[in-house]
Design an enzyme around this catalytic site. Sequence first.
Site, PDB file in Angstrom:
ATOM      1  N   LYS A  26      31.055  42.230  41.069  1.00 16.94           N
ATOM      2  CA  LYS A  26      30.506  41.334  39.987  1.00 16.94           C
ATOM      3  C   LYS A  26      29.353  41.832  39.351  1.00 16.94           C
ATOM      4  CE  LYS A  26      31.307  37.045  42.674  1.00 16.94           C
ATOM      5  NZ  LYS A  26      30.539  35.712  43.270  1.00 16.94           N
TER       6      LYS A  26
ATOM      7  N   TYR B 109      37.957  30.673  37.672  1.00 17.82           N
ATOM      8  CA  TYR B 109      37.188  29.478  38.342  1.00 17.82           C
ATOM      9  C   TYR B 109      37.550  28.323  38.200  1.00 17.82           C
ATOM     10  CZ  TYR B 109      33.655  33.192  39.791  1.00 17.82           C
ATOM     11  OH  TYR B 109      33.136  34.367  40.052  1.00 17.82           O
TER      12      TYR B 109
ATOM     13  N   ASN C 105      25.926  37.439  44.557  1.00 14.95           N
ATOM     14  CA  ASN C 105      26.585  37.753  45.940  1.00 14.95           C
ATOM     15  C   ASN C 105      27.428  39.041  45.988  1.00 14.95           C
ATOM     16  OD1 ASN C 105      28.861  36.538  45.139  1.00 14.95           O
ATOM     17  ND2 ASN C 105      28.735  35.112  46.746  1.00 14.95           N
TER      18      ASN C 105
ATOM     19  N   HIS D 115      33.427  39.633  44.963  1.00 14.81           N
ATOM     20  CA  HIS D 115      34.470  38.361  45.192  1.00 14.81           C
ATOM     21  C   HIS D 115      35.795  38.852  45.712  1.00 14.81           C
ATOM     22  CE1 HIS D 115      37.372  35.221  44.012  1.00 14.81           C
ATOM     23  NE2 HIS D 115      38.142  36.125  43.575  1.00 14.81           N
TER      24      HIS D 115
ATOM     25  N   GLU E  96      45.410  35.600  41.075  1.00 13.53           N
ATOM     26  CA  GLU E  96      44.138  36.336  40.629  1.00 13.53           C
ATOM     27  C   GLU E  96      44.414  37.680  40.288  1.00 13.53           C
ATOM     28  OE1 GLU E  96      40.539  34.271  42.873  1.00 13.53           O
ATOM     29  OE2 GLU E  96      41.391  36.032  43.790  1.00 13.53           O
TER      30      GLU E  96
END
Length: 159
Positions: A13, A53, A116, A119, A132
């Site tokens: 990310k 998302y 975080n 992904h 994805e």
Amino acid sequence: MSHHDERTFVMAKPDAVQRGLVGEIIDRLEGRGLKLVGAKFMQIDEDLAHQHYGEHEDEPFFDDLVAFITSGPVMAMVWEGADATRQVRQMMGTTDPAEAQPGTIRGDLGLDLGQNVIHGSDHEDPGANEREIDLFFDEDELVDYDRSDEPWVYEDVDN
């Protein structure tokens, strides 16, 4: 792709890119024995973020997710290996880095739930991988090859 392999989508990310952690994330996944078959350093636009998302569209945190994932470049990747999706999820650690086990990517490299670092496709969501991967990569951008260490990673590969 050999018979024991599965492909899974992984993204370093924007916070990982900004903190210079892309190499370490790749190193950990390669070190585990997973094989990199596609990678793209890119800036995600609003449209792609909304598609990525989509299942969270009605959640109160949706706008924050989109804002964060479009805030800087990411490294989108496809990894291949036996049970790759579950393996990557285990290596990532829990969503909240503050609760992630030491030794996991989030447990070692992250502190904040919103930032975080990584992904990975959800192994409990059938079809998440393909969805994805198809969102970020065309089939001709993925490379099918044998890695020379595969007989040392899998016991059923002939030397």
